[in-house]
Design a protein around this motif. Structure first.
Motif, PDB file in Angstrom:
ATOM      1  N   ALA A 256      21.417 -52.924   6.372  1.00 53.03           N
ATOM      2  CA  ALA A 256      21.073 -51.510   5.594  1.00 53.03           C
ATOM      3  C   ALA A 256      19.930 -51.653   4.381  1.00 53.03           C
ATOM      4  CB  ALA A 256      22.439 -51.178   5.025  1.00 53.03           C
ATOM      5  N   ASP A 257      19.670 -53.022   3.933  1.00 52.99           N
ATOM      6  CA  ASP A 257      18.843 -53.092   2.924  1.00 52.99           C
ATOM      7  C   ASP A 257      17.399 -53.714   3.525  1.00 52.99           C
ATOM      8  OD1 ASP A 257      20.472 -52.542   0.864  1.00 52.99           O
ATOM      9  OD2 ASP A 257      21.210 -54.373   0.672  1.00 52.99           O
ATOM     10  N   GLU A 258      17.443 -53.960   4.752  1.00 47.68           N
ATOM     11  CA  GLU A 258      16.215 -54.210   5.443  1.00 47.68           C
ATOM     12  C   GLU A 258      15.219 -53.160   5.757  1.00 47.68           C
ATOM     13  OE1 GLU A 258      17.916 -58.739   7.206  1.00 47.68           O
ATOM     14  OE2 GLU A 258      17.254 -56.762   8.609  1.00 47.68           O
ATOM     15  N   GLN A 259      13.834 -53.607   5.481  1.00 48.96           N
ATOM     16  CA  GLN A 259      12.811 -52.505   6.181  1.00 48.96           C
ATOM     17  C   GLN A 259      12.100 -53.135   7.417  1.00 48.96           C
ATOM     18  OE1 GLN A 259      12.143 -49.687   4.619  1.00 48.96           O
ATOM     19  NE2 GLN A 259      10.455 -49.350   6.064  1.00 48.96           N
ATOM     20  N   TRP A 260      12.519 -52.603   8.592  1.00 52.73           N
ATOM     21  CA  TRP A 260      12.164 -53.082   9.744  1.00 52.73           C
ATOM     22  C   TRP A 260      10.623 -52.337  10.139  1.00 52.73           C
ATOM     23  CZ3 TRP A 260      15.636 -55.031  14.225  1.00 52.73           C
ATOM     24  CH2 TRP A 260      16.400 -56.028  13.737  1.00 52.73           C
ATOM     25  N   HIS A 261      10.683 -51.112   9.780  1.00 51.83           N
ATOM     26  CA  HIS A 261       9.438 -50.087  10.111  1.00 51.83           C
ATOM     27  C   HIS A 261       9.463 -48.927   8.921  1.00 51.83           C
ATOM     28  CE1 HIS A 261       7.193 -47.477  12.510  1.00 51.83           C
ATOM     29  NE2 HIS A 261       6.781 -48.196  12.986  1.00 51.83           N
ATOM     30  N   SER A 262       8.197 -48.543   8.814  1.00 53.28           N
ATOM     31  CA  SER A 262       8.195 -47.563   7.768  1.00 53.28           C
ATOM     32  C   SER A 262       8.771 -46.319   8.531  1.00 53.28           C
ATOM     33  CB  SER A 262       6.586 -47.262   7.551  1.00 53.28           C
ATOM     34  OG  SER A 262       5.877 -47.181   8.855  1.00 53.28           O
ATOM     35  N   LYS A 263       9.061 -46.027   9.678  1.00 59.48           N
ATOM     36  CA  LYS A 263       9.574 -44.468  10.181  1.00 59.48           C
ATOM     37  C   LYS A 263      11.200 -44.934  10.690  1.00 59.48           C
ATOM     38  CE  LYS A 263       5.110 -42.675  11.412  1.00 59.48           C
ATOM     39  NZ  LYS A 263       4.228 -42.134  12.461  1.00 59.48           N
ATOM     40  N   GLN A 264      11.857 -46.171  10.351  1.00 59.52           N
ATOM     41  CA  GLN A 264      13.046 -46.471  10.847  1.00 59.52           C
ATOM     42  C   GLN A 264      14.031 -45.299  10.125  1.00 59.52           C
ATOM     43  OE1 GLN A 264      13.581 -50.042   9.098  1.00 59.52           O
ATOM     44  NE2 GLN A 264      15.116 -49.558   7.699  1.00 59.52           N
ATOM     45  N   GLN A 265      14.977 -45.161  10.917  1.00 59.78           N
ATOM     46  CA  GLN A 265      16.112 -44.445  10.469  1.00 59.78           C
ATOM     47  C   GLN A 265      17.484 -45.187  10.639  1.00 59.78           C
ATOM     48  OE1 GLN A 265      16.122 -41.037  13.502  1.00 59.78           O
ATOM     49  NE2 GLN A 265      13.797 -40.734  13.083  1.00 59.78           N
ATOM     50  N   GLY A 266      18.144 -45.095   9.613  1.00 59.66           N
ATOM     51  CA  GLY A 266      19.417 -45.697   9.624  1.00 59.66           C
ATOM     52  C   GLY A 266      20.596 -44.998   9.055  1.00 59.66           C
ATOM     53  N   ARG A 267      21.833 -45.524   9.502  1.00 58.25           N
ATOM     54  CA  ARG A 267      23.072 -44.630   8.986  1.00 58.25           C
ATOM     55  C   ARG A 267      24.116 -45.620   9.102  1.00 58.25           C
ATOM     56  NH1 ARG A 267      26.287 -41.154  12.585  1.00 58.25           N
ATOM     57  NH2 ARG A 267      25.457 -41.647  14.637  1.00 58.25           N
ATOM     58  N   LEU A 268      25.200 -45.708   8.042  1.00 53.73           N
ATOM     59  CA  LEU A 268      26.271 -46.521   7.933  1.00 53.73           C
ATOM     60  C   LEU A 268      27.384 -45.515   8.854  1.00 53.73           C
ATOM     61  CD1 LEU A 268      27.333 -49.025   6.954  1.00 53.73           C
ATOM     62  CD2 LEU A 268      28.178 -47.715   5.155  1.00 53.73           C
ATOM     63  N   GLU A 275      23.984 -48.218  12.419  1.00 50.68           N
ATOM     64  CA  GLU A 275      22.999 -47.952  13.325  1.00 50.68           C
ATOM     65  C   GLU A 275      21.749 -47.588  12.784  1.00 50.68           C
ATOM     66  OE1 GLU A 275      23.786 -44.385  16.332  1.00 50.68           O
ATOM     67  OE2 GLU A 275      22.527 -43.746  14.657  1.00 50.68           O
ATOM     68  N   LEU A 276      20.873 -48.462  13.433  1.00 50.32           N
ATOM     69  CA  LEU A 276      19.412 -48.645  13.140  1.00 50.32           C
ATOM     70  C   LEU A 276      18.572 -47.994  14.391  1.00 50.32           C
ATOM     71  CD1 LEU A 276      17.100 -49.537  11.225  1.00 50.32           C
ATOM     72  CD2 LEU A 276      17.205 -51.786  12.287  1.00 50.32           C
ATOM     73  N   LYS A 277      17.574 -47.300  13.950  1.00 48.89           N
ATOM     74  CA  LYS A 277      16.724 -46.713  15.031  1.00 48.89           C
ATOM     75  C   LYS A 277      15.167 -47.109  14.657  1.00 48.89           C
ATOM     76  CE  LYS A 277      19.659 -42.890  16.709  1.00 48.89           C
ATOM     77  NZ  LYS A 277      19.408 -41.524  17.163  1.00 48.89           N
ATOM     78  N   VAL A 278      14.344 -47.550  15.344  1.00 49.96           N
ATOM     79  CA  VAL A 278      12.970 -47.930  15.260  1.00 49.96           C
ATOM     80  C   VAL A 278      12.255 -47.844  16.299  1.00 49.96           C
ATOM     81  CG1 VAL A 278      13.792 -49.860  13.750  1.00 49.96           C
ATOM     82  CG2 VAL A 278      13.342 -50.289  16.122  1.00 49.96           C
ATOM     83  N   PRO A 279      10.952 -47.301  16.259  1.00 46.59           N
ATOM     84  CA  PRO A 279       9.773 -47.135  17.229  1.00 46.59           C
ATOM     85  C   PRO A 279       9.233 -48.454  17.584  1.00 46.59           C
ATOM     86  CG  PRO A 279       8.884 -46.607  15.097  1.00 46.59           C
ATOM     87  CD  PRO A 279      10.522 -46.607  14.568  1.00 46.59           C
ATOM     88  N   TYR A 280       8.856 -48.501  18.666  1.00 48.83           N
ATOM     89  CA  TYR A 280       8.425 -50.108  19.320  1.00 48.83           C
ATOM     90  C   TYR A 280       7.431 -49.633  20.478  1.00 48.83           C
ATOM     91  CZ  TYR A 280      11.259 -50.147  23.398  1.00 48.83           C
ATOM     92  OH  TYR A 280      11.769 -49.884  24.639  1.00 48.83           O
ATOM     93  N   SER A 281       6.299 -50.598  20.417  1.00 45.55           N
ATOM     94  CA  SER A 281       5.418 -50.548  21.288  1.00 45.55           C
ATOM     95  C   SER A 281       5.675 -51.618  22.470  1.00 45.55           C
ATOM     96  CB  SER A 281       4.017 -50.694  20.962  1.00 45.55           C
ATOM     97  OG  SER A 281       3.116 -50.553  22.055  1.00 45.55           O
ATOM     98  N   VAL A 282       5.615 -52.652  21.949  1.00 45.23           N
ATOM     99  CA  VAL A 282       5.880 -53.914  22.816  1.00 45.23           C
ATOM    100  C   VAL A 282       7.134 -54.699  22.616  1.00 45.23           C
ATOM    101  CG1 VAL A 282       5.224 -56.596  23.362  1.00 45.23           C
ATOM    102  CG2 VAL A 282       3.519 -54.396  22.988  1.00 45.23           C
ATOM    103  N   SER A 283       8.089 -54.947  23.501  1.00 49.28           N
ATOM    104  CA  SER A 283       9.233 -55.380  23.112  1.00 49.28           C
ATOM    105  C   SER A 283       9.881 -56.713  22.532  1.00 49.28           C
ATOM    106  CB  SER A 283      10.402 -55.028  24.213  1.00 49.28           C
ATOM    107  OG  SER A 283       9.797 -55.813  25.283  1.00 49.28           O
ATOM    108  N   ARG A 284       8.803 -57.751  22.742  1.00 49.38           N
ATOM    109  CA  ARG A 284       8.906 -59.155  22.498  1.00 49.38           C
ATOM    110  C   ARG A 284       9.538 -59.312  21.067  1.00 49.38           C
ATOM    111  NH1 ARG A 284       3.746 -62.316  23.507  1.00 49.38           N
ATOM    112  NH2 ARG A 284       2.876 -60.736  22.427  1.00 49.38           N
ATOM    113  N   GLU A 285       8.845 -58.885  20.087  1.00 50.04           N
ATOM    114  CA  GLU A 285       9.024 -59.040  18.572  1.00 50.04           C
ATOM    115  C   GLU A 285      10.341 -58.361  18.170  1.00 50.04           C
ATOM    116  OE1 GLU A 285       6.959 -59.526  14.186  1.00 50.04           O
ATOM    117  OE2 GLU A 285       6.357 -58.227  15.671  1.00 50.04           O
TER     118      GLU A 285
END
Length: 324
Positions: A256-268, A275-285
């Motif tokens: 909840a305190d981590e920044q995975w992406h500038s446009k991420q969406q999270g809710r407790l 629940e964390l939602k992040v956009p991605y292009s390449v799945s590897r990382e």
């Protein structure tokens, strides 16, 4: 405030004031006695040649003609600003793998000396600032300096690149755009002239780097950010989708305190999961980060990403099922 901080603050007050500032106001703003205000004014005027005019009744100010041009000589920072600068310098030295140590050594000595003066000691305990690199890769100092010079001097760059995924060696000619420090490693964002596209290169895989005479082709910040910062991590590009990950109540306290992406969406969630939602292009990382949490993370969607994670976990499990 210590003396350095008071002098700096006093200079800023007089510099910003169009009218004389009374001693009473200076006492309040500097948090010191009347006698200290007069001592600091005298030091600023006599030792630093500040264009101060006025008296104790009407107040003090900088002469209109000279005040605009006058600045404090040398490096004048507060203790807190010096602490932050020293910590940043230590971070650069340690995360640069030794590459930046020589270039920053004079800056470090200057900062340590200023801090020692502030504290009234002969030596500042720089070993109290500790930065521990994590999984940083070794850099070739000559290549790093050439890459950094190309970025700052806005010159094209030629080098040999050895891709980590295939170990294939290729020659590249690029227009450097910016150098990026990400997860304890350095990357070059550049326009690849042969492929006519933006690419990110791991600097530790760059060899035989050579600065060219041709000026670099500049791309706008909007183009760079759209291509290189719009998706997850350093493996950037236009997002191909969004990933939804559920974390256990135990892991939720961290995620909840981590920044995975500038446009991420999270809710407790009501049950304590996150629940964390992040956009991605390449799945590897993204998969590496998710699998880092082991049983405390579950990919909900998309199904293809969920299946990829499942396959990786099955492969990992098979390594432990083999007989030795």
């Amino acid at each position: 405030m210590d003396k350095i901080e008071r002098i700096t603050a006093l200079h800023r007050i007089l510099k910003a004031s169009r009218y004389p500032v009374t001693v009473k106001r200076l006492q309040e703003e500097l948090g010191c006695s009347r006698a200290t205000v007069y001592r600091d004014l005298a030091y600023l005027r006599d030792a630093l040649m500040a264009p101060i005019e006025g008296d104790g009744e009407a107040g003090f100010r900088y002469e209109a003609a000279e005040g605009e041009r006058f600045e404090l000589p040398g490096l004048w920072l507060s203790s807190e600003e010096l602490y932050a600068l020293l910590a940043a310098q230590q971070l650069l030295v340690r995360t640069g793998g030794g590459v930046l140590s020589g270039a920053l050594a004079p800056l470090q000595k200057r900062i340590e000396g200023l801090l020692a003066d502030h504290a009234g000691v002969s030596q500042w305990p720089v070993d109290r600032v500790r930065v521990i690199p994590h999984r940083g890769r070794r850099l070739d100092e000559a290549s790093f300096r050439t890459v950094a010079s190309a970025v700052l001097e806005r010159k094209q760059l030629a080098f040999e690149y050895r891709a980590r995924s295939t170990d294939e060696r290729t020659r590249r000619t690029v227009s450097p755009q910016r150098i990026t420090h990400y997860r304890d490693n350095w990357y070059l964002d550049a326009w690849d002239h042969e492929r006519k596209a933006l690419r990110s290169f791991a600097v530790d895989r760059v060899g035989s780097a050579r600065l060219l005479d041709e000026a670099a082709q500049d791309l706008s910040n909007d183009d760079l950010n759209q291509h290189l910062a719009s998706s997850y991590g350093i493996f950037s590009g236009e997002p191909k989708g969004w990933a939804t990950i559920l974390f256990s109540p135990k892991a939720a306290r961290w995620v909840a305190d981590e920044q995975w992406h500038s446009k991420q969406q999270g809710r407790l969630l009501p049950d304590g999961r996150y629940e964390l939602k992040v956009p991605y292009s390449v799945s590897r990382e993204l998969l590496m980060d998710i699998l880092h949490y082991g049983a405390d993370a579950e990919i909900i969607e998309p199904s293809v990403l969920r299946e990829q994670a499942k396959s990786l976990l099955e492969l990992a499990l098979s390594n432990y099922e083999k007989k030795r």
